[in-house]
Design a protein around this motif. Sequence first.
Motif, PDB file in Angstrom:
ATOM      1  N   ARG A   9      52.857  45.761  34.653  1.00  0.00           N
ATOM      2  CA  ARG A   9      51.805  44.897  35.227  1.00  0.00           C
ATOM      3  C   ARG A   9      52.388  43.536  35.599  1.00  0.00           C
ATOM      4  NH1 ARG A   9      46.344  46.166  34.383  1.00  0.00           N
ATOM      5  NH2 ARG A   9      45.722  44.059  33.857  1.00  0.00           N
ATOM      6  N   ILE A  39      48.625  42.068  40.295  1.00  0.00           N
ATOM      7  CA  ILE A  39      47.442  41.214  40.416  1.00  0.00           C
ATOM      8  C   ILE A  39      47.859  39.995  41.218  1.00  0.00           C
ATOM      9  CG2 ILE A  39      45.769  39.815  39.130  1.00  0.00           C
ATOM     10  CD1 ILE A  39      46.682  41.785  36.703  1.00  0.00           C
ATOM     11  N   TYR A  40      47.104  39.693  42.252  1.00  0.00           N
ATOM     12  CA  TYR A  40      47.415  38.510  43.053  1.00  0.00           C
ATOM     13  C   TYR A  40      46.301  37.486  42.891  1.00  0.00           C
ATOM     14  CZ  TYR A  40      48.228  35.488  47.080  1.00  0.00           C
ATOM     15  OH  TYR A  40      48.407  34.390  47.874  1.00  0.00           O
ATOM     16  N   SER A  49      45.230  27.899  35.095  1.00  0.00           N
ATOM     17  CA  SER A  49      44.520  29.118  35.510  1.00  0.00           C
ATOM     18  C   SER A  49      45.487  30.301  35.588  1.00  0.00           C
ATOM     19  CB  SER A  49      43.781  28.918  36.841  1.00  0.00           C
ATOM     20  OG  SER A  49      44.688  28.786  37.902  1.00  0.00           O
ATOM     21  N   LYS A  52      46.127  31.414  31.947  1.00  0.00           N
ATOM     22  CA  LYS A  52      44.929  32.074  31.415  1.00  0.00           C
ATOM     23  C   LYS A  52      44.805  33.491  31.992  1.00  0.00           C
ATOM     24  CE  LYS A  52      40.774  31.661  29.288  1.00  0.00           C
ATOM     25  NZ  LYS A  52      39.630  30.967  29.864  1.00  0.00           N
ATOM     26  N   THR A  53      45.054  33.614  33.285  1.00  0.00           N
ATOM     27  CA  THR A  53      44.985  34.929  33.929  1.00  0.00           C
ATOM     28  C   THR A  53      46.030  35.876  33.329  1.00  0.00           C
ATOM     29  OG1 THR A  53      44.108  34.047  36.001  1.00  0.00           O
ATOM     30  CG2 THR A  53      45.237  36.155  36.128  1.00  0.00           C
ATOM     31  N   PHE A  55      47.283  35.829  30.450  1.00  0.00           N
ATOM     32  CA  PHE A  55      46.877  36.094  29.066  1.00  0.00           C
ATOM     33  C   PHE A  55      45.790  37.171  29.032  1.00  0.00           C
ATOM     34  CE2 PHE A  55      44.373  34.472  25.295  1.00  0.00           C
ATOM     35  CZ  PHE A  55      45.340  34.724  24.341  1.00  0.00           C
ATOM     36  N   GLN A  56      44.763  37.006  29.856  1.00  0.00           N
ATOM     37  CA  GLN A  56      43.656  37.973  29.856  1.00  0.00           C
ATOM     38  C   GLN A  56      44.104  39.320  30.419  1.00  0.00           C
ATOM     39  OE1 GLN A  56      40.276  36.198  31.907  1.00  0.00           O
ATOM     40  NE2 GLN A  56      39.674  35.070  30.072  1.00  0.00           N
ATOM     41  N   GLU A  57      44.997  39.282  31.394  1.00  0.00           N
ATOM     42  CA  GLU A  57      45.432  40.519  32.034  1.00  0.00           C
ATOM     43  C   GLU A  57      46.576  41.183  31.265  1.00  0.00           C
ATOM     44  OE1 GLU A  57      43.886  41.925  34.401  1.00  0.00           O
ATOM     45  OE2 GLU A  57      42.757  40.393  35.484  1.00  0.00           O
ATOM     46  N   ASP A  58      47.114  40.503  30.273  1.00  0.00           N
ATOM     47  CA  ASP A  58      48.232  41.004  29.457  1.00  0.00           C
ATOM     48  C   ASP A  58      49.362  41.560  30.328  1.00  0.00           C
ATOM     49  OD1 ASP A  58      49.584  41.487  27.094  1.00  0.00           O
ATOM     50  OD2 ASP A  58      48.694  43.465  26.788  1.00  0.00           O
TER      51      ASP A  58
ATOM     52  N   GLU B  17      40.840  36.075  21.972  1.00  0.00           N
ATOM     53  CA  GLU B  17      41.028  36.713  23.283  1.00  0.00           C
ATOM     54  C   GLU B  17      42.372  37.425  23.371  1.00  0.00           C
ATOM     55  OE1 GLU B  17      40.696  34.430  26.840  1.00  0.00           O
ATOM     56  OE2 GLU B  17      38.532  34.661  26.928  1.00  0.00           O
ATOM     57  N   GLY B  18      43.374  36.865  22.713  1.00  0.00           N
ATOM     58  CA  GLY B  18      44.698  37.480  22.738  1.00  0.00           C
ATOM     59  C   GLY B  18      44.669  38.869  22.121  1.00  0.00           C
ATOM     60  N   SER B  21      42.857  41.210  24.472  1.00  0.00           N
ATOM     61  CA  SER B  21      43.717  41.552  25.598  1.00  0.00           C
ATOM     62  C   SER B  21      44.735  42.636  25.224  1.00  0.00           C
ATOM     63  CB  SER B  21      44.420  40.274  26.059  1.00  0.00           C
ATOM     64  OG  SER B  21      45.073  40.481  27.268  1.00  0.00           O
ATOM     65  N   ARG B  99      39.794  39.848  41.072  1.00  0.00           N
ATOM     66  CA  ARG B  99      39.765  38.576  40.354  1.00  0.00           C
ATOM     67  C   ARG B  99      39.773  37.361  41.291  1.00  0.00           C
ATOM     68  NH1 ARG B  99      41.718  35.846  35.827  1.00  0.00           N
ATOM     69  NH2 ARG B  99      41.762  37.534  34.359  1.00  0.00           N
ATOM     70  N   GLN B 103      37.287  32.955  40.956  1.00  0.00           N
ATOM     71  CA  GLN B 103      38.125  31.847  40.496  1.00  0.00           C
ATOM     72  C   GLN B 103      37.364  30.756  39.765  1.00  0.00           C
ATOM     73  OE1 GLN B 103      40.899  30.460  43.414  1.00  0.00           O
ATOM     74  NE2 GLN B 103      41.353  32.502  44.148  1.00  0.00           N
ATOM     75  N   PHE B 106      37.801  31.107  35.985  1.00  0.00           N
ATOM     76  CA  PHE B 106      39.120  31.305  35.373  1.00  0.00           C
ATOM     77  C   PHE B 106      39.299  30.498  34.088  1.00  0.00           C
ATOM     78  CE2 PHE B 106      41.906  32.851  39.174  1.00  0.00           C
ATOM     79  CZ  PHE B 106      41.129  33.980  39.253  1.00  0.00           C
ATOM     80  N   LEU B 107      38.785  29.275  34.074  1.00  0.00           N
ATOM     81  CA  LEU B 107      39.055  28.417  32.920  1.00  0.00           C
ATOM     82  C   LEU B 107      37.863  28.333  31.964  1.00  0.00           C
ATOM     83  CD1 LEU B 107      41.159  25.605  34.614  1.00  0.00           C
ATOM     84  CD2 LEU B 107      41.947  27.492  33.191  1.00  0.00           C
ATOM     85  N   ASP B 108      36.875  29.176  32.197  1.00  0.00           N
ATOM     86  CA  ASP B 108      35.711  29.218  31.306  1.00  0.00           C
ATOM     87  C   ASP B 108      36.063  30.081  30.091  1.00  0.00           C
ATOM     88  OD1 ASP B 108      33.339  29.731  29.992  1.00  0.00           O
ATOM     89  OD2 ASP B 108      32.160  29.861  31.830  1.00  0.00           O
ATOM     90  N   ASN B 109      36.005  29.475  28.926  1.00  0.00           N
ATOM     91  CA  ASN B 109      36.423  30.200  27.718  1.00  0.00           C
ATOM     92  C   ASN B 109      35.468  31.302  27.304  1.00  0.00           C
ATOM     93  OD1 ASN B 109      38.862  28.962  27.289  1.00  0.00           O
ATOM     94  ND2 ASN B 109      37.920  27.222  26.242  1.00  0.00           N
ATOM     95  N   VAL B 111      34.209  33.495  29.557  1.00  0.00           N
ATOM     96  CA  VAL B 111      34.295  34.581  30.546  1.00  0.00           C
ATOM     97  C   VAL B 111      35.660  35.242  30.402  1.00  0.00           C
ATOM     98  CG1 VAL B 111      34.284  35.183  32.997  1.00  0.00           C
ATOM     99  CG2 VAL B 111      32.756  33.388  32.159  1.00  0.00           C
ATOM    100  N   PHE B 112      35.656  36.536  30.228  1.00  0.00           N
ATOM    101  CA  PHE B 112      36.914  37.285  30.129  1.00  0.00           C
ATOM    102  C   PHE B 112      36.969  38.273  31.293  1.00  0.00           C
ATOM    103  CE2 PHE B 112      39.748  40.638  28.910  1.00  0.00           C
ATOM    104  CZ  PHE B 112      40.748  40.013  28.180  1.00  0.00           C
ATOM    105  N   ILE B 113      38.015  38.170  32.091  1.00  0.00           N
ATOM    106  CA  ILE B 113      38.144  39.043  33.269  1.00  0.00           C
ATOM    107  C   ILE B 113      39.372  39.924  33.102  1.00  0.00           C
ATOM    108  CG2 ILE B 113      38.323  39.146  35.785  1.00  0.00           C
ATOM    109  CD1 ILE B 113      37.334  36.188  35.823  1.00  0.00           C
ATOM    110  N   ARG B 114      39.204  41.207  33.309  1.00  0.00           N
ATOM    111  CA  ARG B 114      40.349  42.116  33.240  1.00  0.00           C
ATOM    112  C   ARG B 114      40.339  43.022  34.459  1.00  0.00           C
ATOM    113  NH1 ARG B 114      44.234  43.068  29.054  1.00  0.00           N
ATOM    114  NH2 ARG B 114      45.326  44.955  29.654  1.00  0.00           N
ATOM    115  N   SER B 115      41.477  43.107  35.134  1.00  0.00           N
ATOM    116  CA  SER B 115      41.630  43.983  36.292  1.00  0.00           C
ATOM    117  C   SER B 115      42.295  45.273  35.832  1.00  0.00           C
ATOM    118  CB  SER B 115      42.523  43.327  37.344  1.00  0.00           C
ATOM    119  OG  SER B 115      42.150  41.981  37.547  1.00  0.00           O
TER     120      SER B 115
END
Lengths: 134, 253
Positions: A9, A39-40, A49, A52-53, A55-58, B17-18, B21, B99, B103, B106-109, B111-115
């Motif tokens: 990824r 992921i783009y 940002s 953070k992205t 981190f969430q997307e691992d 969150e870690g 994830s 995602r 945008q 993105f920095l809102d703690n 909200v968690f977004i995963r693709s």
Amino acid sequence: MKKTKKPIRVLIAKPGLNGHDRGAKVLTLGLRDEGMEVIYTGIRQTPASIAKTAFQEDVDVVALSCLSGAHNYLFPKVVELLREKGMNEVLVIGGGIIPLDDVPSLKEKGIKAIFGPGSAIKDIANFIRENVKR
Amino acid sequence: MKPYIVGLVNGMVAGSEGCLSKLITLVEDDSPEVPEIMKMIYPHLGRAYCVGITGAPGVGKSTLADRLTAIARGKGLSVGIVAADPSSALHGGAVLGDRIRMQQHFLDNRVFIRSMATRGSQGGLPASISNITKLLDAFGKDIIIVETVGVGQTEMGIAKVADTVVLVLSPDAGDSIQFMKAGLIEIADVIVVNKADHGYAENLVDELKAVLLFSPSNAKHHTVVLPTQAINNVGIEELYKELENRRTGVRAV
């Protein structure tokens, strides 16, 4: 289809106020065709940002593109924020218009490789495969 | 139980969150620990409301997810978003580009977004989607939005994971005959005609309403049709309200 179980990824990100995203898009497609999940983020992202992205997307790889000259600040800042989040294993690479004189200090600050104009996608993909820790 | 897994699950339930994830990655990769993980999170399930968003590529699913998230956040609710895009049948790669429409969060703690890529799964969603939504539920998200890949007529995976299914159409999606056909249209709880500033939109809304009126099965299902303009933030409040109503309905049954 062939079931690839764990594709690499990659996050391709453009930090800073620079809208030239042709290279980032070419690399997005190139790495997709190399079997990676890419992921783009789109243009004009902040280091926060991007971190953070990632981190969430691992993601396994963060690939940064910058053509505006702000790489010496932005690239290390992303690395710093990734480390703050405990992402010590993620491979960070960079590209864009990066003067050769800047490369050694970027490497010292955790950007593992810089791929400038003319880099072959195969070479970038192979570098990623060889250096990703997973 | 492996200590590593116990640590991740405890960390996630405590709000890390870690850990969330990393657990999503393990579940997505179909690791041998999945049954153990699901067993451990089971006591924490059943709180979240799961909204599915489906429809053809480019109709505005991600933008709608973004706007709905903004309203939910305004009400103090936390949101988890899982957005799917297709894996290539040729080489297994994927471009995950949902995602990019989200945008502002993105920095809102909260909200968690995963693709996610579909990794060979049919039905518009990856095979692991049901377990991934459970992770977000156990993490404590109030609302989970699941966005499918761009789909057509037959991809029904969303019906199995979402409490409420939103089907998004663009104004040129076709005439009434298209909506009389069996398939995806039958599982929609809410049909959104997005890009409603387009000249065809009003006509499509009318045609959809007429077909639903003729449909015997819809007498039970009560599908509604709503026009929106996601990028202009028009009709989103109404859509959100409808989703809230549906949630009450789901619970009352």
